[in-house]
Design a protein around this motif. Structure first.
Motif, short mmCIF file in Angstrom:
data_model
loop_
_atom_site.label_atom_id
_atom_site.label_comp_id
_atom_site.label_asym_id
_atom_site.label_seq_id
_atom_site.Cartn_x
_atom_site.Cartn_y
_atom_site.Cartn_z
N GLY A 33 0.80 -1.22 0.00
CA GLY A 33 0.00 0.00 0.00
C GLY A 33 0.83 1.27 0.00
N ILE A 34 0.32 2.28 -0.69
CA ILE A 34 1.02 3.55 -0.83
C ILE A 34 1.22 4.23 0.52
CG2 ILE A 34 -1.07 4.90 -1.23
CD1 ILE A 34 2.32 5.48 -2.96
N ASN A 35 0.31 3.97 1.47
CA ASN A 35 0.44 4.59 2.79
C ASN A 35 1.63 4.03 3.57
OD1 ASN A 35 -1.22 2.24 2.73
ND2 ASN A 35 -1.71 2.55 4.89
N LEU A 169 0.42 11.23 1.25
CA LEU A 169 0.22 9.89 0.67
C LEU A 169 -0.50 8.98 1.66
CD1 LEU A 169 3.65 9.19 -1.09
CD2 LEU A 169 1.46 9.61 -2.20
N ARG A 170 -0.11 9.07 2.95
CA ARG A 170 -0.73 8.23 3.97
C ARG A 170 -2.17 8.66 4.26
NH1 ARG A 170 4.19 9.09 6.54
NH2 ARG A 170 3.21 10.59 7.97
N ASN A 172 -4.33 10.54 2.67
CA ASN A 172 -5.32 10.49 1.59
C ASN A 172 -5.49 9.09 1.02
OD1 ASN A 172 -6.14 13.45 0.97
ND2 ASN A 172 -3.92 13.55 1.16
N ASN A 173 -4.65 8.15 1.52
CA ASN A 173 -4.74 6.76 1.07
C ASN A 173 -4.87 6.69 -0.46
OD1 ASN A 173 -4.68 4.00 1.48
ND2 ASN A 173 -6.91 3.84 1.68
N ILE A 174 -3.95 7.38 -1.12
CA ILE A 174 -4.01 7.52 -2.58
C ILE A 174 -3.89 6.15 -3.24
CG2 ILE A 174 -2.79 8.47 -4.57
CD1 ILE A 174 -2.00 10.83 -2.70
N ILE A 175 -4.77 5.90 -4.18
CA ILE A 175 -4.80 4.61 -4.88
C ILE A 175 -3.80 4.63 -6.03
CG2 ILE A 175 -6.23 3.02 -6.20
CD1 ILE A 175 -8.66 4.13 -4.69
N LEU A 176 -3.04 3.56 -6.14
CA LEU A 176 -2.07 3.44 -7.22
C LEU A 176 -2.79 3.03 -8.50
CD1 LEU A 176 0.82 1.63 -5.33
CD2 LEU A 176 0.91 3.91 -6.31
N LYS A 177 -3.06 4.00 -9.34
CA LYS A 177 -3.72 3.71 -10.61
C LYS A 177 -3.45 4.84 -11.59
CE LYS A 177 -8.18 5.93 -9.65
NZ LYS A 177 -9.64 5.75 -9.61
N THR A 178 -3.70 4.56 -12.86
CA THR A 178 -3.62 5.58 -13.90
C THR A 178 -4.92 5.56 -14.70
OG1 THR A 178 -2.60 4.02 -15.44
CG2 THR A 178 -1.12 5.39 -14.14
N SER A 179 -5.21 6.67 -15.32
CA SER A 179 -6.39 6.74 -16.19
C SER A 179 -6.16 7.82 -17.22
CB SER A 179 -7.64 7.07 -15.37
OG SER A 179 -7.60 8.42 -14.93
N LYS A 180 -7.05 7.91 -18.17
CA LYS A 180 -6.90 8.91 -19.23
C LYS A 180 -7.08 10.33 -18.71
CE LYS A 180 -8.20 5.88 -23.04
NZ LYS A 180 -9.13 5.65 -24.18
N ASN A 181 -7.59 10.48 -17.50
CA ASN A 181 -7.81 11.82 -16.94
C ASN A 181 -6.63 12.31 -16.11
OD1 ASN A 181 -10.44 11.93 -17.98
ND2 ASN A 181 -11.21 10.71 -16.27
N THR A 182 -5.53 11.56 -16.13
CA THR A 182 -4.38 11.94 -15.30
C THR A 182 -3.38 12.83 -16.03
OG1 THR A 182 -3.34 9.85 -15.88
CG2 THR A 182 -4.51 9.93 -13.79
N ASN A 183 -3.73 13.28 -17.24
CA ASN A 183 -2.80 14.08 -18.02
C ASN A 183 -2.40 15.38 -17.34
OD1 ASN A 183 -2.58 12.30 -20.20
ND2 ASN A 183 -4.45 13.08 -21.13
N LYS A 184 -3.27 15.88 -16.45
CA LYS A 184 -2.96 17.15 -15.79
C LYS A 184 -1.74 17.05 -14.89
CE LYS A 184 -6.31 16.18 -12.08
NZ LYS A 184 -7.53 16.66 -11.39
#
Length: 419
Positions: A33-35, A169-170, A172-184
Motif C-alpha cells: 500500500g502507498i500509505n 500519501l498516507r 489520503n490513502n491515494i490509490i495506485l492507478k492511472t487513467s486517461k484523466n491523469t494528463n494534468k
C-alpha cells in the motif's frame, strides 16, 4: 582479492541503487500500500545493504539483478511476518502474502507500477515542490542532498517537503492507478524527469563530468510515459527528443584529461548518430500535434546544433527565433541568460552585455556563476580583459562544484591582464 571484491561490490551496489531502487520500491508498494511507502523504501535500503555485504564476502553473483529482486521479496516477507503488518496494511484478497509469493519483477509489472507511482506522487493533494521531491526520492533514488541541489535549496527544506508529501500519501490513502484523466499531472512528472537527466548531464554532488546512468534512467522513465495508454504524449515525445539529442554529445564533452570540452571545441565526429536519429524520430512525433511547448522548443534548439556541420555553420538566427518563442512561454532569468549567448552570435557581444546588465538589475541572476562566466566571455571577445577577469573571479567565487571550478580557473589562466 577481498579488496577487489570490496571495490567491485561498492561500485555495483551504487549502480543498482540508482537503477533498481525505484523499481523495487514501486513493486513492493503495490502489495503493502502507498500509505506504507516508507516501509518499502526501508526494505530496499536493507536489500542493497545486504547486497553490499554479501557480495563483498562471496563475490558478485552471476545474475546480480535477480539476486536483488529475490532478496527484496524475502525481506518483504520477513517484515510482514515480523511486524504482523497484514492487518495494518489492510491487504485485500488480491494482495495477500500468497500473491506476493508469485512476484517475479517482470519488466511489464515494473513499468506498470512505476507509472502508477509517478501519478500517485503527483496527486492534487500534494504541493508541486513535494511532488517533485517525492518522485526524485522514491522513484529515482536521489539523496536528499542531490534533491536540494536540483531545487537550489537546503537539505532541511527538502526533508520537510518529503515528510509533508509522505504524510499526504498516507492520510489520503491515494490509490495506485492511472487513467486517461491523469494528463494534468504530466507536467510535474516530466519536469522531475528532466531534473534527473540534468543531474546526470551536469552532476551537482560528485566530480564526474557526466553520470550516464542517471541520464539513461531519465530516458527509461520517459519511455514508460511515451509507451503508455495516456492520451497526450506530445510532451513526452519532445522530452525524449531533447534527452536523446543532448545525450548524443556525451563522448565529445570530455577530453583525455577528464575536463569539459565546450560545444565550439567538440569533435563532432564523436557525436552518436544513432542517438541523434532517435532524437529526431521523437521530435517528428512531437510536432505532429502542432502544439508549442518549452520542451519542444528546447529539443528543436538541440536539433539545430546536431545538424550543423560545424560550430560556425550553426543557424544562430533560427535558434534566436526559438529563444524568442521560449521567452514568451517562460520569461525566466536563466532563459534570458542562455538567450544572451545567441544574441551575441547574431547581433554582437555589446548588445548581449547590455541585456545581461539589465537582467542583473531586475533579478538575482548575479548570484549565479554562469552569469559571470557568460558575460566574462563577451568581454574577452571584445578585448575588455580587465572586466573579463573581474567577472571570471566572481564566477569562481560563486561556484561550489569542483568540476566547474576547474574549467573557470583554466579560463582565467588564459587571460593576460592589461598592465
Amino acid at each position: 582479492m577481498k579488496t577487489a571484491n570490496k571495490k567491485q561490490s561498492k561500485e555495483l551496489t551504487e549502480h543498482f541503487f540508482r537503477t533498481e531502487y525505484g523499481k523495487i520500491v514501486a513493486v513492493i508498494t503495490k502489495y503493502i500500500g502507498i500509505n506504507n511507502v516508507e516501509t518499502a523504501e526501508d526494505i530496499v535500503q536493507e536489500t542493497l545493504l545486504k547486497a553490499s555485504d554479501y557480495w563483498e564476502l562471496n563475490g558478485i553473483p552471476p545474475n546480480p539483478k535477480a539476486w536483488l529482486y529475490t532478496t527484496a521479496k524475502n525481506i518483504t516477507f520477513n517484515v510482514l511476518k515480523r511486524k504482523k503488518l497484514e492487518t495494518k496494511y489492510k491487504l485485500n484478497n488480491k494482495n495477500t502474502i500468497n500473491s506476493l509469493e508469485q512476484l517475479d519483477f517482470s519488466d511489464e509489472l515494473i513499468k506498470d507500477e512505476q507509472l502508477k507511482m509517478m501519478f500517485a506522487c503527483c496527486h492534487s493533494s500534494i504541493s508541486e515542490n513535494s511532488q517533485i521531491a517525492l518522485i526524485l526520492k522514491i522513484l529515482c533514488g536521489f539523496s536528499i542532498a542531490e534533491i536540494a541541489s536540483a531545487f537550489f535549496s537546503s537539505p532541511e527544506t527538502i526533508n520537510k517537503r518529503l515528510v509533508r508529501g509522505r504524510k499526504q500519501l498516507r492520510e489520503n490513502n491515494i490509490i495506485l492507478k492511472t487513467s486517461k484523466n491523469t494528463n494534468k499531472y504530466l507536467a510535474n512528472i516530466q519536469k522531475t524527469i528532466y531534473l534527473l537527466f540534468n543531474e546526470g548531464y551536469s552532476p551537482s554532488q560528485k566530480n564526474e563530468l557526466i553520470r550516464i546512468d542517471l541520464c539513461l534512467e531519465a530516458i527509461r522513465l520517459t519511455e514508460i510515459l511515451a509507451n503508455s495508454e495516456l492520451e497526450n504524449k506530445s510532451d513526452s515525445y519532445a522530452l525524449l527528443a531533447l534527452m536523446y539529442l543532448n545525450a548524443s554529445r556525451f563522448e565529445s564533452r570530455i577530453n583525455d584529461n577528464n575536463s569539459i570540452i565546450e560545444l565550439e571545441q567538440q569533435d563532432r565526429t564523436k557525436w552518436n548518430q544513432d542517438l541523434i536519429q532517435r532524437g529526431f524520430y521523437y521530435l517528428n512525433l512531437a510536432t505532429k500535434k502542432n502544439t508549442i511547448s518549452k520542451t519542444l522548443i528546447l529539443a528543436t534548439i538541440s536539433g539545430n546544433h546536431c545538424i550543423a556541420p560545424n560550430f560556425k555553420a550553426t543557424n544562430w538566427k533560427e535558434i534566436l527565433a526559438l529563444y524568442n518563442q521560449l521567452i514568451e512561454l517562460e520569461d525566466s532569468p536563466i532563459t534570458r541568460l542562455n538567450r544572451s549567448v545567441i544574441v551575441a552570435k547574431v547581433k554582437g557581444n555589446n548588445l548581449a552585455i547590455k541585456e545581461l546588465q539589465e537582467l542583473n538589475k531586475k533579478s538575482d541572476i548575479g548570484k549565479h556563476p554562469l552569469f559571470h562566466a557568460t558575460i566574462a566571455e563577451f568581454y574577452k571577445e571584445e578585448n575588455n580583459i580587465n572586466k573579463a577577469i573581474k567577472h571570471l573571479k566572481k564566477a569562481i567565487t560563486h561556484t561550489n562544484n569542483k568540476r566547474d571550478l576547474k574549467l573557470l580557473e583554466k579560463k582565467l589562466k588564459t587571460i593576460v591582464p592589461i598592465s
